[in-house]
Design a protein around this motif. Structure first.
Motif, mmCIF file in Angstrom:
data_model
loop_
_atom_site.group_PDB
_atom_site.id
_atom_site.type_symbol
_atom_site.label_atom_id
_atom_site.label_comp_id
_atom_site.label_asym_id
_atom_site.label_seq_id
_atom_site.Cartn_x
_atom_site.Cartn_y
_atom_site.Cartn_z
ATOM 1 N N THR A 234 10.211 10.423 8.824
ATOM 2 C CA THR A 234 8.973 9.666 8.932
ATOM 3 C C THR A 234 8.998 8.545 7.917
ATOM 4 O OG1 THR A 234 7.771 11.646 9.571
ATOM 5 C CG2 THR A 234 6.460 9.774 8.791
ATOM 6 N N ALA A 235 8.821 7.310 8.391
ATOM 7 C CA ALA A 235 8.854 6.158 7.480
ATOM 8 C C ALA A 235 7.694 6.201 6.514
ATOM 9 C CB ALA A 235 8.807 4.853 8.288
ATOM 10 N N GLY A 236 8.010 5.959 5.284
ATOM 11 C CA GLY A 236 6.968 5.962 4.258
ATOM 12 C C GLY A 236 6.447 4.596 3.922
ATOM 13 N N GLY A 237 6.883 3.575 4.625
ATOM 14 C CA GLY A 237 6.407 2.222 4.357
ATOM 15 C C GLY A 237 7.209 1.556 3.272
ATOM 16 N N GLN A 238 6.539 0.689 2.517
ATOM 17 C CA GLN A 238 7.220 -0.129 1.513
ATOM 18 C C GLN A 238 7.866 0.716 0.430
ATOM 19 O OE1 GLN A 238 4.798 -3.329 0.000
ATOM 20 N NE2 GLN A 238 3.713 -3.535 1.919
ATOM 21 N N GLU A 239 7.299 1.889 0.151
ATOM 22 C CA GLU A 239 7.833 2.703 -0.940
ATOM 23 C C GLU A 239 9.280 3.108 -0.713
ATOM 24 O OE1 GLU A 239 5.046 3.177 0.650
ATOM 25 O OE2 GLU A 239 3.414 3.033 -0.804
ATOM 26 N N ASP A 240 9.744 3.106 0.542
ATOM 27 C CA ASP A 240 11.095 3.569 0.837
ATOM 28 C C ASP A 240 12.163 2.536 0.510
ATOM 29 O OD1 ASP A 240 9.630 5.028 3.711
ATOM 30 O OD2 ASP A 240 10.230 6.066 1.894
ATOM 31 N N VAL A 241 11.754 1.326 0.148
ATOM 32 C CA VAL A 241 12.734 0.299 -0.199
ATOM 33 C C VAL A 241 13.445 0.658 -1.496
ATOM 34 C CG1 VAL A 241 13.022 -2.132 -0.808
ATOM 35 C CG2 VAL A 241 11.434 -1.473 1.004
ATOM 36 N N ALA A 242 12.748 1.287 -2.408
ATOM 37 C CA ALA A 242 13.306 1.593 -3.723
ATOM 38 C C ALA A 242 13.214 3.085 -3.996
ATOM 39 C CB ALA A 242 12.541 0.818 -4.798
ATOM 40 N N PRO A 243 13.973 3.583 -4.976
ATOM 41 C CA PRO A 243 13.856 4.985 -5.378
ATOM 42 C C PRO A 243 12.465 5.264 -5.947
ATOM 43 C CG PRO A 243 15.720 3.892 -6.460
ATOM 44 C CD PRO A 243 14.957 2.840 -5.760
ATOM 45 N N LYS A 244 12.147 6.542 -6.103
ATOM 46 C CA LYS A 244 10.840 6.917 -6.636
ATOM 47 C C LYS A 244 10.621 6.316 -8.022
ATOM 48 C CE LYS A 244 9.307 9.520 -3.278
ATOM 49 N NZ LYS A 244 8.100 9.139 -2.499
ATOM 50 N N ILE A 245 11.652 6.354 -8.849
ATOM 51 C CA ILE A 245 11.573 5.773 -10.194
ATOM 52 C C ILE A 245 12.749 4.800 -10.334
ATOM 53 C CG2 ILE A 245 11.404 6.237 -12.663
ATOM 54 C CD1 ILE A 245 10.578 9.064 -12.007
ATOM 55 N N PRO A 246 12.546 3.520 -10.054
ATOM 56 C CA PRO A 246 13.654 2.555 -10.056
ATOM 57 C C PRO A 246 14.445 2.511 -11.352
ATOM 58 C CG PRO A 246 11.722 1.607 -9.000
ATOM 59 C CD PRO A 246 11.291 2.912 -9.573
ATOM 60 N N VAL A 247 13.771 2.662 -12.504
ATOM 61 C CA VAL A 247 14.492 2.531 -13.770
ATOM 62 C C VAL A 247 15.505 3.666 -13.946
ATOM 63 C CG1 VAL A 247 12.801 3.820 -15.166
ATOM 64 C CG2 VAL A 247 14.213 2.045 -16.225
ATOM 65 N N VAL A 248 15.203 4.856 -13.415
ATOM 66 C CA VAL A 248 16.150 5.973 -13.490
ATOM 67 C C VAL A 248 17.373 5.665 -12.635
ATOM 68 C CG1 VAL A 248 16.515 8.402 -12.944
ATOM 69 C CG2 VAL A 248 14.356 7.662 -13.985
ATOM 70 N N GLU A 249 17.136 5.174 -11.438
ATOM 71 C CA GLU A 249 18.241 4.780 -10.556
ATOM 72 C C GLU A 249 19.065 3.663 -11.183
ATOM 73 O OE1 GLU A 249 20.397 4.538 -6.763
ATOM 74 O OE2 GLU A 249 19.227 6.066 -7.806
ATOM 75 N N LEU A 250 18.375 2.710 -11.817
ATOM 76 C CA LEU A 250 19.062 1.579 -12.447
ATOM 77 C C LEU A 250 20.037 2.060 -13.512
ATOM 78 C CD1 LEU A 250 19.264 -1.542 -12.991
ATOM 79 C CD2 LEU A 250 17.432 -1.202 -14.667
ATOM 80 N N PHE A 251 19.586 2.915 -14.409
ATOM 81 C CA PHE A 251 20.463 3.369 -15.493
ATOM 82 C C PHE A 251 21.495 4.387 -15.004
ATOM 83 C CE2 PHE A 251 17.215 1.550 -18.308
ATOM 84 C CZ PHE A 251 18.049 0.879 -19.194
ATOM 85 N N ARG A 252 21.207 5.056 -13.899
ATOM 86 C CA ARG A 252 22.192 5.986 -13.353
ATOM 87 C C ARG A 252 23.374 5.245 -12.738
ATOM 88 N NH1 ARG A 252 23.573 8.344 -8.635
ATOM 89 N NH2 ARG A 252 22.010 7.181 -7.457
ATOM 90 N N THR A 253 23.103 4.110 -12.103
ATOM 91 C CA THR A 253 24.149 3.415 -11.349
ATOM 92 C C THR A 253 24.630 2.124 -11.983
ATOM 93 O OG1 THR A 253 22.516 2.201 -10.023
ATOM 94 C CG2 THR A 253 23.240 4.343 -9.187
#
Length: 462
Positions: A234-253
């Protein structure tokens, strides 16, 4: 139809770039008038019990507070911008910055309310920092993400034009009020530039509200919805463009890109505060240059930067962004010693020539910095990545520049320790620009206006 689509895309790109430029110019105007007031009046009005040197250091410390708050703004607004879109964030940052700046214009001084005055000044300065922390990255992305890949370097340059444009406007206003007698200038004249911010913010808002969401963000949103449909989610709308917490994803990758982005931004942020804040204070106090003379010089330099940066961006399309950035930084190292020697002569013409050497070389690199950084991060965490790299640099390096330079000057040794500090920042910037150019996706200096080969498609959005 293709022609109509191309024309529509072109209009959207121009509107986004114009809105980014004007909004950023207003934000930088607000930031620069604080720096100018710091050099000229804040030490006397908010720290009157300190010695002149200590008062100047204290005023520069409040100046740095804005930079300490900028990463917080980058995190807050970067998170929102990556999760729900760029446009509304830029409206919010503009309102926040204008409100804080206008309130500084009506703030009572130490003579009226005592120690509460510098405390309130620090709090409002922190709000300014939070606002600009979210502003710059969003403006860069709105301009570059709405533009075709081969022109993103030019689009990013127009965001960088907001800095000299804001500086020109700030300097013009301070030149106007600088003609007042000293008593009038210190009592109410210095407030006028801050109060004018309310008018400028209203103009910026009218323009920004007419801009649509970024093309890259919309494409990523549509891609995410398609992938969810294909997998039966089920599409969640705009929120699905980014991870739940972008800064965590940023530092992970992408944490190496963040660190290199911090270093690559060092001189881009520091140079303006060397010139508009530290040199202004040094020249008008220790060197005995008249306040109005220095403001006139800074105005000419800002105009020079505004005219030169588009030429640098066009040249980069021919020779490559990374080559031009590195060459400009090396040239800045070469002219660093002559620049400070000319400033130390106390002659207004020679001061102008010395500072012009630094501006022409430094802004050739600065004009390309926004487009360069914007291509370093995937779209799903791009707002957070660009904002955090740039604003962490502002806190650790850029905002402390006048404070460190003033401390080096007052502890002895003349201006030579300051020269060494200036060159060290240039070396750090050069090394990190070259390293980041190698680490970015498709890192080859063969794409006009970007300094790197563009990816053939958008990064995958989960």
């Amino acid at each position: 139809m293709p022609q109509a689509t191309s024309a529509t895309t072109g209009r959207k790109a121009r509107r986004a770039t114009t809105a980014s430029f004007i909004g950023t110019a207003v934000e930088w105007y607000d930031f620069y008038i604080y720096g100018t007031a710091t050099a000229l009046v804040f030490g006397k009005l908010f720290f009157p019990t300190a010695s002149p040197a200590a008062g100047t250091l204290a005023a520069f410390a409040t100046f740095w507070v804005g930079f300490l708050a900028r990463p917080l703004g980058g995190l807050i607004f970067g998170h929102i911008g990556d999760r729900v879109g760029r446009k509304n964030v830029l409206v919010a940052t503009l309102v926040l910055m204008g409100s804080a700046t206008t309130l500084i214009g009506v703030l009572p001084t130490h003579a009226s309310i005592g120690v509460a005055a510098p405390i309130l000044l620090v709090l409002l300065r922190a709000v300014q920092g939070i606002a600009v922390g979210g502003e710059w990255g969003g403006a860069v992305l709105m301009a570059t993400e709405n533009t075709e890949h081969k022109r993103r370097g030019l689009a990013g340059m127009w965001v960088q034009q907001g800095s000299p444009a804001g500086s020109i406007l700030a300097t013009l206003v301070f030149i106007a009020v600088g003609h007042l007698p000293d008593d009038a200038f210190l009592s109410w004249g210095w407030r006028i530039p801050f109060l004018l911010s309310a008018v400028l913010v209203a103009v910026g808002l009218v323009i920004r509200l007419k801009v649509s969401e970024s093309t890259d963000f919309q494409a990523a949103k549509e891609q995410a919805a398609k992938e969810q449909a294909d997998t039966g989610q089920t599409a969640g709308g705009q929120e699905d463009v980014a991870p739940k917490i972008p800064v965590v994803e940023l530092f992970r990758t992408s944490w190496p890109l963040v660190l290199l982005g911090v270093g690559a931004s060092a001189m881009g942020i520091s140079s303006a505060y060397f010139t508009n804040t530290f040199v202004l204070s040094w020249a008008t106090s220790d060197l005995g240059v008249h306040r109005q003379t220095m403001l006139d010089i800074l105005l000419v330099l800002a105009i020079l930067q505004f005219l030169w940066q588009p030429l640098a961006a066009l040249l980069a399309q021919r020779v490559g962004t990374v080559r031009l950035m590195a060459g400009a930084l090396i040239a800045n190292i070469v002219v660093a010693v002559p620049m400070f020697l000319l400033i130390a002569t106390r002659d207004s013409t020679l001061i102008g020539v010395g500072l012009a050497l630094g501006v022409l070389t430094g802004c050739s690199y600065y004009a390309l910095l926004a487009g360069f950084l914007s291509q370093a991060f995937p779209v799903r965490v791009r707002y957070t990545g660009v904002s955090l790299a740039y604003q962490l640099c502002s806190t650790v390096i850029g905002g402390s520049t006048p404070l460190v330079a003033q401390w080096l000057l007052t502890r002895g040794g003349g201006h030579w320790p300051v020269v060494g500090y200036y060159i060290a920042l240039l070396l750090l910037t050069t090394v990190c620009v070259l390293a980041l150019a190698r680490r970015r996706p498709g890192a080859r200096d063969d794409a006009p206006g970007t300094g790197a080969r563009e990816p053939e498609s958008l990064p995958t959005v989960a």
